[in-house]
Each structure stands twice: as structure tokens, then as C-alpha cells.
Write a protein that holds these residues in place. Sequence first.
Motif: not given
Length: 322
Positions: A70-81, A83-97
Motif C-alpha cells: 500500500v503506497d505512502e498516502t494509504r490510498s493505492t494498492v501497488l501490488f497484491a499477491p 488479488l488482481a490489484w496492480r496500481e489499484e486506486p482502491i481508496k478513490e473507487k470505494v469512497e466514490s461508492r
Amino acid sequence: MALTIGVDVGGTKVAAGVVDDRGTILEKVRRPTPSTNPQETAETIAEVVDLLKGKFEEVSAVGLGTAGFVDETRSTVLFAPNLAWREEPIKEKVESRVGLPVVVENDGNATAWGEARFGAGRGENFLVLVALGTGIGGGIIINGELYRGRFGIGAEMGHFRVVPDGRRCGCGNRGCWEQYASGNALVHEARDLARVAPAMAGRLLELGDGRPEGISGPEVSQAAREGDKAALECFRTIAHWAGQGLADLSAILDPGAFIIGGGLSDAGDLLLDPIRAAFEDALTGRGHRPLPDIRIAELGSAAGIVGAADLARVRPLQDVIV
């Protein structure tokens, strides 16, 4: 009473709970993880948050704990072994929902924070959580604050190398600590022993339906509790590597306590006693320094949910050591 939602995102399940400011889970839900589809994973997270938010309108924020970088801003998952998450902006996606502030954190860090605040680490400002599960995860608390590293991906302790050119690890390197001191390592030892010394491993083979491949972690633990010599030998081997690793971490970090979590911690003193012995034998300067306590985690599988929820409560980024 301040309420937040903690979400533990794994390769097989998304578990979420509403948590109060005393670390109590008031309501919990669980869904399968659509791990191969990033968008569906985000939608599943939003679904469980919406479900819980609908029951507790006073919920103020969401914390996501996930395996991976998880990046230093605690917003993006850079790599998850898992999950199919690569540079995934998960904070933005979930917040918007869901319409709530979201904080993303590594699951080991979230678990460490949960144990530090509400579990076995209460009252200890310098501690290391080591989760001995399928692999090895963990988290570090320094002076009462969560240590994340410059880029947010610190405390990947399962992947410091203890055997040059040793067993191949899923991370791509060889000789990582988790290849010798994890649940997978325990099963590897038991199966290997059953292949080369079947007479000695009779009880293990019996529990594994007569095949080395049938032996898994619960069978090794059961045999060890029965006093089976082969199973106890496997535990001693794993504990030896675990204790040596803790000694190396102690030389670097000098914590007041090590909290041992993960599935292997269910073995209790079967594991803890030989770990302590191996730790004291390997510790640099032993006999001339205070010994940290080595104890079992208290919160179990709830630690990730509780820790993620608490990190989302009132945890401005500048308050976290980076």
C-alpha cells in the motif's frame, strides 16, 4: 460513541465489521472475494460497507486492510499477491461508492495496530507483530505509532532472507524467512519427514490418510498435542527458525514485545516455548540486555477488522511514522 467500519480484504473473502472506539465489533458481514476482477472486488467492498452503514448511520469512516503493498498516502494498492490489484486506486473507487472517507492499509499493519490498541500489545509502545500463517506477515509499532517505511511498504518481514539460495519463495527470491518458519513450512517439514522416515512419521501418515500429501497443518498440530515425536520435531524445527528470525529483528528494532499471531499461534506453548528458547540462544548480547516478552495474539481473525477500523477513526497521515 464513534463508529467506523473495518474491512479485511483477502484472496478468498471480504470480511467487514462496525467497530466502536473500544475495539468491539458490533456487527459483521462476509462475502466471497472476486479476486480476479479488480472492479468486482471494489464493488464487493462497497456492498458490505453500504450494508453495515445502513444499520449504523453514525459510521464516520472506513478502513481497508489488504495483503500487499500500500503506497505512502494509504490510498493505492501497488501490488497484491492474491488479488488482481496492480496500481489499484482502491481508496478513490470505494469512497466514490460509499460516500465516506476511506483509509487503506496493509493487513499486517492493521493487525498489529489492532493488537497494540486492544489486544496482546496493550500498554506496550514498542512491539512487533509476527503473523505465522500460510506465510509470514507482520507490523511494527515504534513509540506508539505504526511504522510504514518511506514508501508505505515496510514490515514485509516474511521476505527477509535467512538462507542464501534456499527454498524458492512466491515473491521470486530464495531463502525467505517464511519458507522456514510459517504454516507452509511446518507442512513441508512434516511431509518431507513422512517421505524419508515413514516409520517415524506413522501417526502423521495415519492422520493424512496414509499419504505424505494428505498431511496438513491441523494434522501436525493434532499429532503434536498427542505427544507424537515426529510432529513435535517438526514444531521444534519451525520454532528454531522463528526464534532466530525474532532475534535478528530484536537486534535491529529492540522491541519490548513480540506478538505472535496467525494460524500457527493456535498451537500455543507447543510453538511458543521452543521459539523462546531459540530466540534466547540466538539473541546478540544475551545475558547483558533485557529480553522482550514473546506472547500470543489475543484478537485472532478479528484483529485486521478492528485495526483497520481504528486506523480510519482519527488517524491523520502526519501522525503515522513514514
